[in-house]
Design a protein around this motif. Sequence first.
Motif, mmCIF file in Angstrom:
data_model
loop_
_atom_site.group_PDB
_atom_site.id
_atom_site.type_symbol
_atom_site.label_atom_id
_atom_site.label_comp_id
_atom_site.label_asym_id
_atom_site.label_seq_id
_atom_site.Cartn_x
_atom_site.Cartn_y
_atom_site.Cartn_z
ATOM 1 N N VAL A 1 57.280 83.793 58.437
ATOM 2 C CA VAL A 1 57.987 85.671 58.549
ATOM 3 C C VAL A 1 57.010 86.564 59.603
ATOM 4 O O VAL A 1 57.278 88.040 59.401
ATOM 5 C CB VAL A 1 56.946 86.184 56.643
ATOM 6 N N ARG A 2 55.819 85.590 60.027
ATOM 7 C CA ARG A 2 55.259 87.144 60.455
ATOM 8 C C ARG A 2 55.266 86.872 61.611
ATOM 9 O O ARG A 2 55.650 85.252 62.244
ATOM 10 C CB ARG A 2 53.485 87.138 60.765
ATOM 11 N N ASP A 3 55.467 87.940 62.985
ATOM 12 C CA ASP A 3 55.156 86.817 64.649
ATOM 13 C C ASP A 3 54.178 87.749 65.073
ATOM 14 O O ASP A 3 53.165 88.916 65.105
ATOM 15 C CB ASP A 3 56.219 88.053 65.218
ATOM 16 N N ILE B 1 41.806 85.530 55.613
ATOM 17 C CA ILE B 1 43.183 86.249 56.926
ATOM 18 C C ILE B 1 44.854 85.769 56.356
ATOM 19 O O ILE B 1 44.970 85.876 55.267
ATOM 20 C CB ILE B 1 43.421 84.859 58.067
ATOM 21 N N ASP B 2 45.533 86.132 57.108
ATOM 22 C CA ASP B 2 47.239 86.060 56.471
ATOM 23 C C ASP B 2 47.650 87.221 55.929
ATOM 24 O O ASP B 2 46.890 88.727 55.905
ATOM 25 C CB ASP B 2 47.135 84.689 56.867
ATOM 26 N N GLU B 3 47.929 87.293 54.545
ATOM 27 C CA GLU B 3 47.839 88.137 54.064
ATOM 28 C C GLU B 3 47.576 87.896 52.597
ATOM 29 O O GLU B 3 47.282 86.995 52.256
ATOM 30 C CB GLU B 3 49.784 88.233 53.571
ATOM 31 N N MET B 4 47.927 88.584 51.499
ATOM 32 C CA MET B 4 46.801 88.902 50.355
ATOM 33 C C MET B 4 47.553 89.123 49.758
ATOM 34 O O MET B 4 47.722 90.332 49.614
ATOM 35 C CB MET B 4 45.959 89.376 50.379
ATOM 36 N N THR C 1 48.577 82.169 43.311
ATOM 37 C CA THR C 1 48.232 83.039 44.189
ATOM 38 C C THR C 1 48.334 82.344 45.676
ATOM 39 O O THR C 1 47.144 80.930 45.519
ATOM 40 C CB THR C 1 47.472 84.466 44.448
ATOM 41 N N LYS C 2 48.596 82.115 46.944
ATOM 42 C CA LYS C 2 47.773 81.311 48.576
ATOM 43 C C LYS C 2 46.973 82.226 49.373
ATOM 44 O O LYS C 2 47.250 83.272 49.134
ATOM 45 C CB LYS C 2 49.212 80.794 48.379
ATOM 46 N N TYR C 3 45.668 81.915 49.458
ATOM 47 C CA TYR C 3 44.791 82.046 50.942
ATOM 48 C C TYR C 3 44.913 81.348 51.312
ATOM 49 O O TYR C 3 44.494 79.955 51.820
ATOM 50 C CB TYR C 3 43.331 82.469 49.736
ATOM 51 N N GLU C 4 44.495 82.600 52.687
ATOM 52 C CA GLU C 4 43.878 81.746 53.738
ATOM 53 C C GLU C 4 43.058 82.308 54.384
ATOM 54 O O GLU C 4 42.555 83.018 54.650
ATOM 55 C CB GLU C 4 45.186 82.141 54.837
ATOM 56 N N PHE C 5 42.103 81.178 54.632
ATOM 57 C CA PHE C 5 40.758 81.885 55.272
ATOM 58 C C PHE C 5 40.456 81.230 56.822
ATOM 59 O O PHE C 5 41.124 80.129 57.362
ATOM 60 C CB PHE C 5 39.049 81.186 54.668
#
Length: 319
Positions: free
Chosen positions: A30-32, A219-222, A205-209
């Motif tokens: 989804v992200r660049d 990090i990433d999205e929230m 939800t999904k988190y990245e740290f």
Amino acid sequence: MTTSALHAQLTQTLGRVHLPSLGEHYQGKVRDTYRQGDRLVLVTSDRLSAFDHVLTTIPFKGEVLNRLAHFWFERTRHIVPNHVLDMPDPNVIVARACQPFAVEVVVRGYLTGSLWRDLQKGTHTAYGVAFPEGMRKDEAFPEPIFTPSTKAQYGQHDEPISEKEILARGLVSARDWARITEAARGLFLEGQKWARTRGLILVDTKYEFGKVGDDLYVIDEMHTPDSSRYWVADEYEARLAKGEAQRMLDKENIRQWLIRERGFQGHGTPPAIPDDVRVSLAEKYLAAYAQLTGTPLALEPGDVHARIEKNLQARGYLK
Ligand SMILES: Nc1ncnc2c1ncn2[C@@H]1O[C@H](COP(=O)(O)OP(=O)(O)O)[C@@H](O)[C@H]1O
Ligand SMILES: [Mg+2]
């Protein structure tokens, strides 16, 4: 924005991002992302991925995701520090480059979605979580549970993993895992609390740290409709009692469409997505934004890529 205006935007969505002079490039689903020393420029495209395949683009999806993530990062920075440094364009966040952990932290308040599908197949044991017997689909857990997954390389599927295995394989140290789960729990409870005041249920939800030195960052999205499930709160009980599907404002809409209408769950060639399905998903994402923030998005139709370039130039990120 009217349905016909969303149709008009279908040909101007942000599918490919091409900004080579921004720095070293990595294209996610989804992200660049572009690296500039200790900063990352994250451009959220309009690409839609489901079951780990990029399927199509959705009008204004990138802007909705980026703005909502920014909204949530701002609202929760007193709970856990996050990677945001700047938002030079509605589709772009400039972030602190962190060393990401190799696991994605999924937090669930309800038994639904892929976990419910896993349970039907008997593959739910991979997470090593014991949950109450005899629970119905869409029922709430007594307290949020963690169902982590490994962070797969591009083109690979994320795999469920248990806490025990994360620690045994040394993917995350015991100390960091304790900090991560505490942070994730705090963020999730805050997200649920706010969503409720806005008439929505933050279901999961999904988190990245990631870390810089010893400092932990989200990090990433929230709490976006890509990384989270949102249900309409005032219909929840009645629908649960009748065994009806919940009204949802998130990506599960398209996952269920793919399963129901095309028999697609990630295997084989992904089907084409009709324009009216693309537009109706855009409407869901825009509704989620308006309901959560209390303000509908004032959208600028037009060429998203050109606007991003202009804004990044004006703010000195793009020479
Ligand atoms: N602050 C950050 N530091 C390092 N990596 C990050 C940061 N924020 C996001 N990322 C990574 O950038 C990528 C974002 O692109 P995305 O399209 O979400 O990728 P994916 O296909 O892996 O989900 C992800 O791999 C994510 O882990
Ligand atoms: Mg991602």
